[in-house]
Motif scaffolding. Structure first.
Motif: not given
Length: 318
Positions: A238-242
């Protein structure tokens, strides 16, 4: 022709028939669902039933020898997180359509005992089923709702998420009160946390630190080693997606609720596809694998997105 197969005036043309069935008693559930299943078997349809274990046992008993021809799935396992269910139906539909058979399904995602947050996600799931399958092969999906075990408003809103209802009088348009659309529900805000929240921003270089921070918080919250690893991996995705899709930065929030640990990611991005993460990307090289992995890993995943930004809230039960 059996009333369950009969199509009254205004009933659906061949295609995806997404039907709700409200019941009050165990015997009513068994009689109607068993009749629905047997009709499918009589027409050489592939029949898949996804129910909580007590309902599976009840239906097996009602079907007798016919149960051997049915594929039974534990809804508490495949759909504990409602965001996983569409991919299960998509795989079943693809498998049987390729084999030249029509699919008939029974699925009860909104079963008694669900938390209020889970029931909201079940409503969103039911709305997204229509978007996922309306343009595909013809099949029927019957979704039972327990009027004795669920809040009355949940059963009422099922009339707005299902185009059709099934009962002794056949298959008819619901014509019931319409709730929010999938887009409207996706654009709503999630309820604010009621406990102390740890919150911080992160940027492109911070993904490993985000993973470590979430893992440490999960450990101190009393999660098992397996849960810690799953939540840390989900946080990394999820952090990578952000970073990639949310403007290069994001906000991480973590808190505990009674019986659960919650991790939330927010950023400035907008998910244009409401089904992202709920089915395999097509073609496989397209994006969406990270969100799909999060759905598969976590107990409950709530996604809200609008032009104002995106929030993904992940809940892990203790």
């Amino acid at each position: 022709m059996s009333p369950l197969l009969a199509r009254a005036a205004g009933a659906p043309a061949p295609g995806f028939s997404h039907e709700t069935f409200a019941y009050r008693e165990d015997d009513e559930f068994a009689a109607v669902v068993a009749a629905f299943v047997r009709e499918g078997l009589a027409h050489d349809e592939a029949v898949v039933v996804a129910e909580p274990p007590p309902r599976l046992e009840q239906l097996r008993a009602a079907l007798g020898d016919d149960a051997a021809a049915v594929d039974f799935l534990d809804m508490t396992a495949i759909g504990g997180n409602p965001g996983r269910i569409i991919s299960v139906w998509a795989a079943a539909l693809d498998r049987h359509h390729r084999a030249g058979r029509t699919l008939r399904g029974v699925g009860e995602p909104a079963y008694p005992g669900r938390s209020p947050a889970e029931l909201v996600e079940c409503e969103l799931h039911e709305l997204l089923l229509n978007a996922a399958f309306d343009d595909g092969p013809a099949w029927r999906l019957l979704c039972p709702y327990d009027q004795g075990g669920l809040p009355a408003e949940v059963c009422e809103r099922a009339l707005g998420t299902h185009p059709y209802r099934t009962g002794a009088d056949g298959v008819l348009p619901t014509g019931g009160p319409g709730g929010p659309t999938a887009a409207e529900l996706l654009a709503t805000s999630l309820p604010p946390p009621g406990e102390v929240v740890l919150r911080g921003e992160f940027g492109p270089a911070d993904v490993p630190a985000v993973r470590r921070t979430v893992a440490q918080y999960a450990r101190t919250s009393g999660l098992t080693a397996e849960q810690v690893e799953a939540l840390a991996l989900a946080a990394s995705e999820l952090a990578t997606n952000s970073i990639r899709h949310g403007g290069g930065t994001g906000v991480l929030a973590m808190w505990n609720e009674p019986g659960a640990t919650v991790v939330e990611f927010s950023d400035a991005g907008h998910l244009a596809d409401p089904l992202i993460g709920r089915r395999l990307p097509d073609p496989p090289r397209e994006g969406g694998h990270g969100v799909r992995l999060v759905h598969q890993l976590c107990d409950l995943v709530q996604v809200r997105s609008s032009p104002a930004g995106t929030t993904v809230r992940v809940t892990t039960w203790h």
